[in-house]
Design an enzyme around this catalytic site. Structure first.
Site, short mmCIF file in Angstrom:
data_model
loop_
_atom_site.label_atom_id
_atom_site.label_comp_id
_atom_site.label_asym_id
_atom_site.label_seq_id
_atom_site.Cartn_x
_atom_site.Cartn_y
_atom_site.Cartn_z
N LYS A 166 28.70 9.11 -6.30
CA LYS A 166 27.76 9.74 -5.25
C LYS A 166 27.59 10.42 -6.17
O LYS A 166 26.12 11.04 -6.31
CB LYS A 166 29.38 11.12 -3.99
CG LYS A 166 28.20 11.68 -3.77
CD LYS A 166 29.02 13.38 -3.34
CE LYS A 166 29.01 13.99 -4.43
NZ LYS A 166 29.32 15.53 -4.59
N ASP B 164 28.77 13.15 0.47
CA ASP B 164 29.64 14.04 0.04
C ASP B 164 30.11 14.45 1.92
O ASP B 164 30.32 13.15 2.78
CB ASP B 164 28.77 15.04 -0.28
CG ASP B 164 27.88 15.65 1.23
OD1 ASP B 164 28.29 14.87 2.07
OD2 ASP B 164 27.35 17.00 0.54
#
Length: 207
Positions: free
Chosen positions: A115, A133
């Site tokens: 991420k 997220d």
């Protein structure tokens, strides 16, 4: 999907990251610090830090205790300090103090997962990546925008479904939508510009 993202684009044509950083290196540091923390808390801590530190060399010179002095209000500050110092050392030794531009190289840095790497590639280098997220992981399956129960499953689903012309900004729009409108506890469905397209609302209407 065209309707969803055309509306999100109309509402916010040029979305920007809410992390404040003076350069790509500092932005990477801020993204590492933002894990399980709010952007607001990270910005509050780094406002003073970035007046003193703007390069990996300056970070190493600051040292662990010095860094912790700035970031102690952020959760997991001990491990984050260790990661930041280790990634700064590796940037100096292996990347000539420059931020690498591939996911694999970024993920070789301590404290940088998929991420974080995707966020940097998108925000710094303008690559159409899809960082997932907690907001996207919650909002996208709930609304029907994407399928999947893990960050990577949702990421791949979004990359398949989002029209190419919206890919560069798609994760910003979805993150902000989850942060301010489709919130976890009290979603503001009455103020949502895609409520009529939402799978969650459709199920509620049918129920």
């Amino acid at each position: 999907m065209e309707l969803v993202f055309s509306r999100l684009e109309q509402q916010n044509p040029s979305p920007k990251p809410e992390l404040d950083a003076p350069n790509p290196y500092c932005f990477l540091v801020s993204v590492v610090l933002s894990a399980q923390a709010t952007d607001k808390s990270v910005n509050a801590a780094t406002a003073s830090l970035y007046k003193k530190v703007k390069t990996p060399e300056q970070m190493l010179a600051l040292g662990r205790d010095g860094l912790i002095g700035y970031i102690k209000a952020i959760g997991l500050y001990n491990s984050k300090a260790d990661h930041i110092l280790a990634l700064s050392k590796k940037l100096i030794e292996e990347f000539n103090s420059e931020i690498p531009q591939t996911r694999e190289e970024l993920m070789s840095l301590p404290g940088v997962g998929r991420k974080t790497a995707n966020v940097v590639l998108n925000a710094v280098f303008g690559q159409p990546t899809m960082p997932v997220d907690t907001h996207l992981l919650r909002v996208c399956p709930k609304t029907g925008i994407a399928s999947g129960s893990t960050p990577e499953e949702v990421e791949l689903s979004l990359l398949e479904r989002v029209p190419k012309k919206y890919l560069l900004n798609a994760h910003h729009w979805l993150l902000l939508h989850g942060r301010y409108t489709c919130t976890a506890r009290s979603p503001k469905c009455g103020n949502c510009i895609i409520s009529d397209l939402c799978l969650f609302n459709s199920k509620n209407r049918q129920g």
